[in-house]
Design an enzyme around this catalytic site. Structure first.
Site, short mmCIF file in Angstrom:
data_model
loop_
_atom_site.label_atom_id
_atom_site.label_comp_id
_atom_site.label_asym_id
_atom_site.label_seq_id
_atom_site.Cartn_x
_atom_site.Cartn_y
_atom_site.Cartn_z
CD GLU A 267 -2.38 -1.74 29.98
OE1 GLU A 267 -2.34 -2.44 31.00
OE2 GLU A 267 -3.39 -1.13 29.60
CB CYS B 51 -7.77 0.90 29.92
SG CYS B 51 -9.26 1.85 29.80
CE LYS C 100 -7.77 0.26 46.87
NZ LYS C 100 -6.85 1.42 46.93
CD GLU D 132 -15.01 -2.62 32.16
OE1 GLU D 132 -14.33 -2.78 31.13
OE2 GLU D 132 -16.21 -2.96 32.25
P1 NAD Z 1 -3.91 -1.72 39.83
O1 NAD Z 1 -4.52 -3.01 39.45
O2 NAD Z 1 -2.56 -1.75 40.42
O3 NAD Z 1 -4.82 -0.94 40.88
C1 NAD Z 1 -6.18 -0.69 40.66
C2 NAD Z 1 -6.87 -0.58 42.00
O4 NAD Z 1 -6.82 -1.86 42.62
C3 NAD Z 1 -6.21 0.40 42.96
O5 NAD Z 1 -7.22 1.05 43.72
C4 NAD Z 1 -5.40 -0.52 43.84
O6 NAD Z 1 -5.16 0.02 45.12
C5 NAD Z 1 -6.31 -1.73 43.93
N1 NAD Z 1 -5.63 -2.95 44.31
C6 NAD Z 1 -4.32 -3.26 44.21
N2 NAD Z 1 -4.08 -4.49 44.72
C7 NAD Z 1 -5.27 -4.98 45.12
C8 NAD Z 1 -5.68 -6.21 45.72
N3 NAD Z 1 -4.82 -7.18 46.00
N4 NAD Z 1 -7.00 -6.39 45.99
C9 NAD Z 1 -7.90 -5.43 45.68
N5 NAD Z 1 -7.55 -4.23 45.15
C10 NAD Z 1 -6.27 -4.01 44.86
O7 NAD Z 1 -4.01 -0.85 38.53
P2 NAD Z 1 -3.52 0.64 38.34
O8 NAD Z 1 -2.03 0.57 38.22
O9 NAD Z 1 -4.13 1.52 39.36
O10 NAD Z 1 -4.17 1.00 36.92
C11 NAD Z 1 -3.57 0.64 35.74
C12 NAD Z 1 -4.26 -0.56 35.11
O11 NAD Z 1 -5.66 -0.36 35.04
C13 NAD Z 1 -3.81 -0.77 33.68
O12 NAD Z 1 -3.59 -2.15 33.45
C14 NAD Z 1 -4.99 -0.28 32.86
O13 NAD Z 1 -5.10 -0.80 31.58
C15 NAD Z 1 -6.13 -0.63 33.72
N6 NAD Z 1 -7.28 0.24 33.41
C16 NAD Z 1 -8.34 -0.30 32.73
C17 NAD Z 1 -9.44 0.49 32.39
C18 NAD Z 1 -10.62 -0.09 31.65
O14 NAD Z 1 -11.66 0.56 31.57
N7 NAD Z 1 -10.52 -1.28 31.11
C19 NAD Z 1 -9.45 1.83 32.76
C20 NAD Z 1 -8.35 2.35 33.46
C21 NAD Z 1 -7.28 1.53 33.79
#
Ligand code: NAD
Length: 499
Positions: A401, A304, A195, A270
């Site tokens: 963040e 991140c 997804k 992650e």
């Molecule tokens: P997000 O958590 O909003 O979304 C991530 C993914 O999860 C998307 O595909 C989203 O559609 C999905 N999602 C949202 N709600 C969900 C649910 N209830 N159940 C299952 N899936 C769901 O995050 P984002 O805004 O897309 O990304 C930013 C965040 O990701 C930041 O906090 C960043 O630090 C983190 N990040 C971490 C890494 C790492 O390697 N540690 C890398 C990139 C981003």
């Protein structure tokens, strides 16, 4: 800072990416491009222009059921019975196709995520291809052990694929982070329902098509775009999914752990970061500030492991602030498709508003905004790179963040103070340290609460090294052999030698 944005999409010559984007984008289930069960679609917007660039089928629970069923069938059938070496060959062929279509894929990613195309071609895409080639090589090298137990038995272990994997991917590195999940899962013999983030589904759909061209059997890789709380949730709660690999925010990560408990899915997460880049007064300030600026402004700070806190020893504090400001001002903001652009827009209006709110919070808290932190232009979600000085460790802009081009520069006295501040947030993803004193940097490296420590450098990742953090930064590690463990389970086999 120079602003060089010229909105002239109609003057661009027609490209393969345009040709791809023009088509109605469908789900990829069981090797076929299909409409969603509901018939609903959603639109993807170019963050640089706010224009709609594609229409995408919007999946829901029914599509997840179909995708999981296809993944299960293929897992139990052709994918599991295929020779491991052949699996590796398919992945290598896929990597070749990604290389052949590099310009098209990079353009799709740049248009969809607002990433400077130069960065996609230099970093995101090569990293994705490197990951694929690395794990293609692993496919036929995953082995168990013969273990001595009793003289009348042959006892050994094998590593078996965990089964059907749900891969949930964020929008900041759709291609690269997507591949961090797909490549090891497939190399290990798992099948996947992916997804993508709803803001950036397009590159995944394109590379999914190329995977089929490379010979991936139908059903091995299924892609269901759609809202996280619908498609993501359905995957996390699905009784026939064996593992969830997730990159995203800590809030969603927490919900995933709870949802996965239903059938005790394996989970790797992650999550976020608030990484410290620590500059001691004996550091090479030129190299340190150059890396510190790149560490926060790369990908408009939507990383991140962004070095969003620069911790500076008192004596060189003012000089480091001045140098960071000069670096921020030298960035070229503009059209992501222009190869000279170094800073593109942030991903969405919502993200832009959230970043601008943090800029306001920082000022209200008493930090000094030395440069940037404003919207640039009226179209597109561009923000000028911001440097905050006189930031106190306790302030929200130092603890939370922001996920944007905003750096908090914080003063420290000595080694103990630096370490306490570096370790003093809810996160633990990465940290950097700059000093010519090798004892000091080693002491820092051993005590830093971080999954990765960079010494006199910042920001490198390589699929051969483990990646991840604890607490609000996540659970488990990706990359290297850690990912092989993530997508396989050991099995112990006893054979009686006396029958
Ligand atoms: P997000 O958590 O909003 O979304 C991530 C993914 O999860 C998307 O595909 C989203 O559609 C999905 N999602 C949202 N709600 C969900 C649910 N209830 N159940 C299952 N899936 C769901 O995050 P984002 O805004 O897309 O990304 C930013 C965040 O990701 C930041 O906090 C960043 O630090 C983190 N990040 C971490 C890494 C790492 O390697 N540690 C890398 C990139 C981003």
């Amino acid at each position: 800072m120079s602003v060089a944005y010229d909105l002239a999409p109609d003057r661009r010559p027609e490209t393969a990416a345009d040709n791809f984007l023009r088509k109605q984008q469908q789900l990829l289930i069981d090797g076929r491009r299909v409409a969603s069960s509901s018939g609903r679609t959603f639109r993807s917007i170019n963050p640089a222009t706010e224009e709609v660039i594609a229409t995408i089928a919007e999946g829901d629970e029914r599509d997840v059921d179909l995708a999981v069923a296809a993944a299960r069938r293929t897992f139990e059938g052709p994918w599991r019975s295929m020779r491991a070496a052949e699996r590796g060959q398919i992945l290598l062929k896929w990597a070749e196709l990604l290389k052949q279509h590099a310009d098209e894929i990079a353009e799709i990613e740049s248009l969809d995520a607002g990433k400077p195309i130069a960065a996609v071609l230099r970093q995101d895409l090569p990293a994705a291809i490197d990951t694929l080639i690395y794990y293609a090589g692993w496919a036929d090298k995953i082995s168990g052990d013969v273990v001595s137990t009793r003289s009348d038995a042959l006892t050994y272990t094998v590593r078996e694929p965990v089964g059907v994997v749900a891969a949930i991917v964020p929008w900041n590195f759709p291609l690269m982070i997507g591949m961090w999940k797909l490549a090891p899962a497939l190399a290990c013999g798992c099948t996947v329902v992916m997804k993508p983030a709803e803001l950036t589904s397009l590159s995944a759909l394109r590379i999914g098509q190329l995977a089929l061209e490379a010979g991936l059997p139908p059903g091995v890789l299924n892609i269901v775009p759609g809202p996280g709380r619908v498609v993501g949730d359905a995957l996390v709660n699905h009784p026939d999914v064996d593992k969830v690999t997730f990159t995203g925010s800590p809030g969603v990560g927490r919900g995933i752990m709870k949802g996965a408990a239903g059938n005790f899915k394996r989970v790797s997460l992650e999550l976020g970061g608030k990484s410290a880049n620590v500059i001691f007064d004996d550091a090479n300030l030129d190299a340190a500030t150059k890396a510190a600026a790149a560490g926060i402004f790369f990908n408009a700070g939507q990383v991140c492991s962004a070095g969003s806190r620069v911790l500076v020893q008192e004596k060189v504090y003012d000089e480091v602030v001045d140098r960071l400001v000069a670096r921020a001002k030298s960035l070229r903001i503009g059209d992501p498709l222009d190869r000279a652009t170094s800073l593109g827009p942030v991903i969405s209006e919502k993200q832009m508003r959230s970043i601008l709110d943090y800029v306001e919070v920082g000022q209200k808290e008493g930090a000094s905004l030395v440069t940037g932190g404003e919207r640039v232009g009226k179209q597109g979600y561009f923000i000028s790179p911001a440097v905050f000085a006189n930031v106190k460790h306790e302030m929200r802009i130092s603890q939370e963040e922001i996920f944007g081009p905003v750096v908090s520069v914080i003063k420290f006295k000595d080694e103990a103070d630096a370490l306490q501040k570096a370790n003093g947030t809810a996160y633990s993803l990465a940290a950097g340290v700059w000093s010519r004193d090798m004892g000091r940097v080693q002491r820092f490296a051993s005590r830093a609460r971080a999954g990765t420590v960079w010494i006199n450098t910042y920001g490198y990742t390589d699929v051969r090294l483990p990646w991840g953090g604890e607490r609000d930064s996540g659970l488990g590690r990706e990359h290297g052999t850690a990912a092989i463990d993530n997508f396989t389970e050991p099995k112990a086999v006893w054979m009686n030698l006396n029958v």
